[in-house]
Design a protein around this motif. Structure first.
Motif, PDB file in Angstrom:
ATOM      1  N   ARG A  52       0.873  -1.190   0.000  1.00  0.00           N
ATOM      2  CA  ARG A  52       0.000   0.000   0.000  1.00  0.00           C
ATOM      3  C   ARG A  52       0.905   1.234   0.000  1.00  0.00           C
ATOM      4  NH1 ARG A  52      -2.446   2.997   4.205  1.00  0.00           N
ATOM      5  NH2 ARG A  52      -1.646   1.507   5.728  1.00  0.00           N
ATOM      6  N   ILE A  53       1.198   1.719  -1.194  1.00  0.00           N
ATOM      7  CA  ILE A  53       2.132   2.828  -1.341  1.00  0.00           C
ATOM      8  C   ILE A  53       1.389   4.152  -1.167  1.00  0.00           C
ATOM      9  CG2 ILE A  53       3.780   3.967  -2.863  1.00  0.00           C
ATOM     10  CD1 ILE A  53       4.272   1.285  -4.209  1.00  0.00           C
ATOM     11  N   ILE A  54       1.822   4.945  -0.192  1.00  0.00           N
ATOM     12  CA  ILE A  54       1.165   6.223   0.085  1.00  0.00           C
ATOM     13  C   ILE A  54       1.997   7.413  -0.388  1.00  0.00           C
ATOM     14  CG2 ILE A  54      -0.046   5.263   2.079  1.00  0.00           C
ATOM     15  CD1 ILE A  54       1.972   6.901   3.817  1.00  0.00           C
ATOM     16  N   PHE A  55       3.236   7.148  -0.762  1.00  0.00           N
ATOM     17  CA  PHE A  55       4.114   8.225  -1.229  1.00  0.00           C
ATOM     18  C   PHE A  55       5.064   7.664  -2.272  1.00  0.00           C
ATOM     19  CE2 PHE A  55       8.105  10.644  -1.005  1.00  0.00           C
ATOM     20  CZ  PHE A  55       7.639  11.931  -1.222  1.00  0.00           C
ATOM     21  N   ARG A  56       5.216   8.405  -3.374  1.00  0.00           N
ATOM     22  CA  ARG A  56       6.095   7.960  -4.457  1.00  0.00           C
ATOM     23  C   ARG A  56       7.045   9.086  -4.858  1.00  0.00           C
ATOM     24  NH1 ARG A  56       3.978   3.322  -7.116  1.00  0.00           N
ATOM     25  NH2 ARG A  56       1.824   2.842  -6.511  1.00  0.00           N
ATOM     26  N   SER A  57       8.217   8.723  -5.266  1.00  0.00           N
ATOM     27  CA  SER A  57       9.182   9.680  -5.805  1.00  0.00           C
ATOM     28  C   SER A  57      10.094   8.955  -6.781  1.00  0.00           C
ATOM     29  CB  SER A  57      10.019  10.303  -4.682  1.00  0.00           C
ATOM     30  OG  SER A  57      11.061  11.115  -5.223  1.00  0.00           O
ATOM     31  N   ASN A  58      10.591   9.680  -7.765  1.00  0.00           N
ATOM     32  CA  ASN A  58      11.548   9.087  -8.700  1.00  0.00           C
ATOM     33  C   ASN A  58      12.967   9.108  -8.131  1.00  0.00           C
ATOM     34  OD1 ASN A  58      11.642  11.935  -8.946  1.00  0.00           O
ATOM     35  ND2 ASN A  58      12.715  11.743 -10.892  1.00  0.00           N
ATOM     36  N   SER A  59      13.133   9.661  -6.925  1.00  0.00           N
ATOM     37  CA  SER A  59      14.452   9.797  -6.306  1.00  0.00           C
ATOM     38  C   SER A  59      14.598   8.870  -5.095  1.00  0.00           C
ATOM     39  CB  SER A  59      14.683  11.243  -5.863  1.00  0.00           C
ATOM     40  OG  SER A  59      15.799  11.345  -5.008  1.00  0.00           O
ATOM     41  N   MET A  60      15.672   8.066  -5.098  1.00  0.00           N
ATOM     42  CA  MET A  60      15.960   7.220  -3.944  1.00  0.00           C
ATOM     43  C   MET A  60      16.269   8.077  -2.720  1.00  0.00           C
ATOM     44  SD  MET A  60      19.109   4.553  -3.346  1.00  0.00           S
ATOM     45  CE  MET A  60      18.790   3.608  -4.830  1.00  0.00           C
ATOM     46  N   ILE A  61      16.929   9.208  -2.919  1.00  0.00           N
ATOM     47  CA  ILE A  61      17.283  10.081  -1.805  1.00  0.00           C
ATOM     48  C   ILE A  61      16.027  10.669  -1.164  1.00  0.00           C
ATOM     49  CG2 ILE A  61      18.499  12.206  -1.179  1.00  0.00           C
ATOM     50  CD1 ILE A  61      20.495  11.567  -3.398  1.00  0.00           C
ATOM     51  N   VAL A  62      15.069  11.062  -1.989  1.00  0.00           N
ATOM     52  CA  VAL A  62      13.801  11.585  -1.462  1.00  0.00           C
ATOM     53  C   VAL A  62      13.051  10.486  -0.714  1.00  0.00           C
ATOM     54  CG1 VAL A  62      11.535  12.480  -2.108  1.00  0.00           C
ATOM     55  CG2 VAL A  62      13.589  13.397  -3.189  1.00  0.00           C
ATOM     56  N   GLN A  63      13.033   9.284  -1.252  1.00  0.00           N
ATOM     57  CA  GLN A  63      12.372   8.174  -0.570  1.00  0.00           C
ATOM     58  C   GLN A  63      12.992   7.924   0.805  1.00  0.00           C
ATOM     59  OE1 GLN A  63      11.760   4.598  -2.942  1.00  0.00           O
ATOM     60  NE2 GLN A  63      11.860   5.811  -4.812  1.00  0.00           N
ATOM     61  N   ARG A  64      14.317   7.953   0.849  1.00  0.00           N
ATOM     62  CA  ARG A  64      14.996   7.742   2.121  1.00  0.00           C
ATOM     63  C   ARG A  64      14.628   8.832   3.126  1.00  0.00           C
ATOM     64  NH1 ARG A  64      21.474   8.320   2.804  1.00  0.00           N
ATOM     65  NH2 ARG A  64      20.832  10.463   2.362  1.00  0.00           N
ATOM     66  N   SER A  65      14.582  10.075   2.670  1.00  0.00           N
ATOM     67  CA  SER A  65      14.228  11.182   3.557  1.00  0.00           C
ATOM     68  C   SER A  65      12.796  11.052   4.067  1.00  0.00           C
ATOM     69  CB  SER A  65      14.409  12.523   2.826  1.00  0.00           C
ATOM     70  OG  SER A  65      15.765  12.734   2.488  1.00  0.00           O
ATOM     71  N   ALA A  66      11.892  10.622   3.183  1.00  0.00           N
ATOM     72  CA  ALA A  66      10.503  10.438   3.596  1.00  0.00           C
ATOM     73  C   ALA A  66      10.391   9.360   4.662  1.00  0.00           C
ATOM     74  CB  ALA A  66       9.643  10.093   2.385  1.00  0.00           C
ATOM     75  N   ALA A  67      11.146   8.289   4.498  1.00  0.00           N
ATOM     76  CA  ALA A  67      11.136   7.217   5.496  1.00  0.00           C
ATOM     77  C   ALA A  67      11.729   7.695   6.812  1.00  0.00           C
ATOM     78  CB  ALA A  67      11.907   6.012   4.972  1.00  0.00           C
ATOM     79  N   ARG A  68      12.785   8.486   6.743  1.00  0.00           N
ATOM     80  CA  ARG A  68      13.371   9.047   7.963  1.00  0.00           C
ATOM     81  C   ARG A  68      12.358   9.899   8.720  1.00  0.00           C
ATOM     82  NH1 ARG A  68      19.182  11.204   5.647  1.00  0.00           N
ATOM     83  NH2 ARG A  68      20.440   9.353   6.145  1.00  0.00           N
ATOM     84  N   GLY A  69      11.442  10.528   7.961  1.00  0.00           N
ATOM     85  CA  GLY A  69      10.409  11.352   8.572  1.00  0.00           C
ATOM     86  C   GLY A  69       9.210  10.562   9.061  1.00  0.00           C
ATOM     87  N   LEU A 107       7.220   8.463   7.462  1.00  0.00           N
ATOM     88  CA  LEU A 107       6.081   8.403   6.561  1.00  0.00           C
ATOM     89  C   LEU A 107       5.665   6.972   6.244  1.00  0.00           C
ATOM     90  CD1 LEU A 107       4.164  10.229   4.965  1.00  0.00           C
ATOM     91  CD2 LEU A 107       5.781  10.164   3.065  1.00  0.00           C
ATOM     92  N   GLY A 108       6.625   6.046   6.226  1.00  0.00           N
ATOM     93  CA  GLY A 108       6.294   4.664   5.908  1.00  0.00           C
ATOM     94  C   GLY A 108       7.536   3.816   5.803  1.00  0.00           C
ATOM     95  N   ILE A 109       7.349   2.585   5.347  1.00  0.00           N
ATOM     96  CA  ILE A 109       8.449   1.645   5.151  1.00  0.00           C
ATOM     97  C   ILE A 109       8.983   1.802   3.729  1.00  0.00           C
ATOM     98  CG2 ILE A 109       9.099  -0.802   5.093  1.00  0.00           C
ATOM     99  CD1 ILE A 109       6.869  -1.340   7.123  1.00  0.00           C
ATOM    100  N   VAL A 110      10.298   1.729   3.575  1.00  0.00           N
ATOM    101  CA  VAL A 110      10.914   1.922   2.270  1.00  0.00           C
ATOM    102  C   VAL A 110      11.886   0.778   1.974  1.00  0.00           C
ATOM    103  CG1 VAL A 110      12.837   3.300   3.168  1.00  0.00           C
ATOM    104  CG2 VAL A 110      12.106   3.615   0.795  1.00  0.00           C
ATOM    105  N   ALA A 111      11.983   0.393   0.717  1.00  0.00           N
ATOM    106  CA  ALA A 111      12.982  -0.589   0.293  1.00  0.00           C
ATOM    107  C   ALA A 111      14.202   0.179  -0.207  1.00  0.00           C
ATOM    108  CB  ALA A 111      12.424  -1.486  -0.806  1.00  0.00           C
ATOM    109  N   LEU A 112      15.353  -0.102   0.404  1.00  0.00           N
ATOM    110  CA  LEU A 112      16.574   0.616   0.050  1.00  0.00           C
ATOM    111  C   LEU A 112      17.749  -0.330  -0.060  1.00  0.00           C
ATOM    112  CD1 LEU A 112      16.481   3.721   2.443  1.00  0.00           C
ATOM    113  CD2 LEU A 112      16.137   3.755  -0.041  1.00  0.00           C
TER     114      LEU A 112
END
Length: 301
Positions: free
Chosen positions: A218-235, A237-242
């Protein structure tokens, strides 16, 4: 019979090769320290001598024509011959000049860029250019000299070598887990929120690692940037695959469900006409050794 190449200025060949690299007259002019009009004039002169256009010119820049691709192959043979002659004269390989290598933004920003000082110390006369992109770089069009990719590229004009691999896991911030619980079974994964890539901007299937680890996330946030995804997870927002290399030794995020893991190979590809150029070989060898010595770190062990 008149020789059509009798009036060829070999300096125009170098201008042509630089223009192919930058795909714009302005980029070539800056590299060569010539005016825009001088570069345009020399390219036009080359086309006049050769009797056909080597570039299509549009607002996106310079695009090689079919004839231009043939000229490129011969021009690089000339360039390689000059490089080999210089090596013969000097008695050793000439490790100087510009080398451009391309890869994905994530591994470039979060792993490679901070590990290039050792190379620069060993080869102070080589200028590195690191191109980051989310699409497939065309080595055949000379967008880069070396391609570092997560899959083996297709094409008969490239020499590719597997140079290691990296691991991928699921990560979340402590605050997210405190608020939503820590999943311990695959069934519990469906109750969580995820961070992923924008589908319409994913040209490389190899980065679809979230869907490989979690069934219908259940993806609630998307970005084309791995760095943005990592920052969102740090905040939180959800679980991220990195990839594991995306997290520093002091990272506060927690690995979730360690048994859920993926791996991607690292491939280094070089155009077959460039593989013996000393500066290209120097960069390729450095990357291979870097990945070899960092396998434990890259795989999150």
């Amino acid at each position: 019979m008149n020789d059509p190449l009798a009036s060829l200025d070999w300096g125009d060949i170098r201008v042509f090769l630089i223009a192919v690299r930058y795909q714009r007259v302005s980029g070539a002019a800056k590299e060569l320290r010539l005016s825009h009009s001088t570069v345009s004039r020399r390219l036009s002169r080359l086309e006049q001598v050769l009797g056909a256009a080597v570039f299509e010119r549009n607002r996106d820049g310079l695009i090689l024509t079919t004839f231009g691709r043939s000229v490129l192959k011969r021009a690089e043979e000339i360039s390689l011959g000059v490089s080999n002659l210089r090596s013969d004269i000097e008695g050793s390989g000439d490790t100087s000049g510009v080398v451009r290598f391309a890869t994905m933004e994530g591994i470039a920003s979060l792993y490679l860029a901070s590990r290039l000082a050792g190379f620069q110390a060993s080869y102070p006369h080589i200028q590195l250019e690191l191109l980051t992109t989310a699409r497939e770089v065309q080595i055949s069009n000379r967008e880069a000299d070396i391609l570092l990719s997560f899959h083996k590229p297709q094409g008969t004009d490239m020499v590719s070598k597997r140079a290691g691999a990296f691991g991928i896991g699921l990560y979340a911030a402590p605050d997210y887990l405190a608020a939503n619980g820590t999943p311990t079974t695959p069934d519990q994964m469906a109750d969580h929120s995820y961070i992923g890539y924008l589908d319409q901007f994913v040209e490389l299937e190899t980065v679809r690692w979230l869907e490989e680890l979690v069934t219908r996330p259940r993806i609630i946030f998307r970005s084309n940037s791995m760095i943005v995804q990592r920052s969102a997870a740090r905040g939180a927002l959800g679980i991220v695959a990195l990839p594991h290399f995306a997290l520093s030794d002091t990272e506060s995020m927690v690995r979730v469900m360690p048994d859920l893991a993926a791996r991607r190979p690292l491939w280094i590809s070089v155009h077959q006409d460039l593989r013996n150029i000393p500066r290209i070989k120097a960069v390729q060898t450095y990357l291979e050794r870097l990945f070899e010595t960092n396998q434990t770190y890259l795989n999150g062990i």
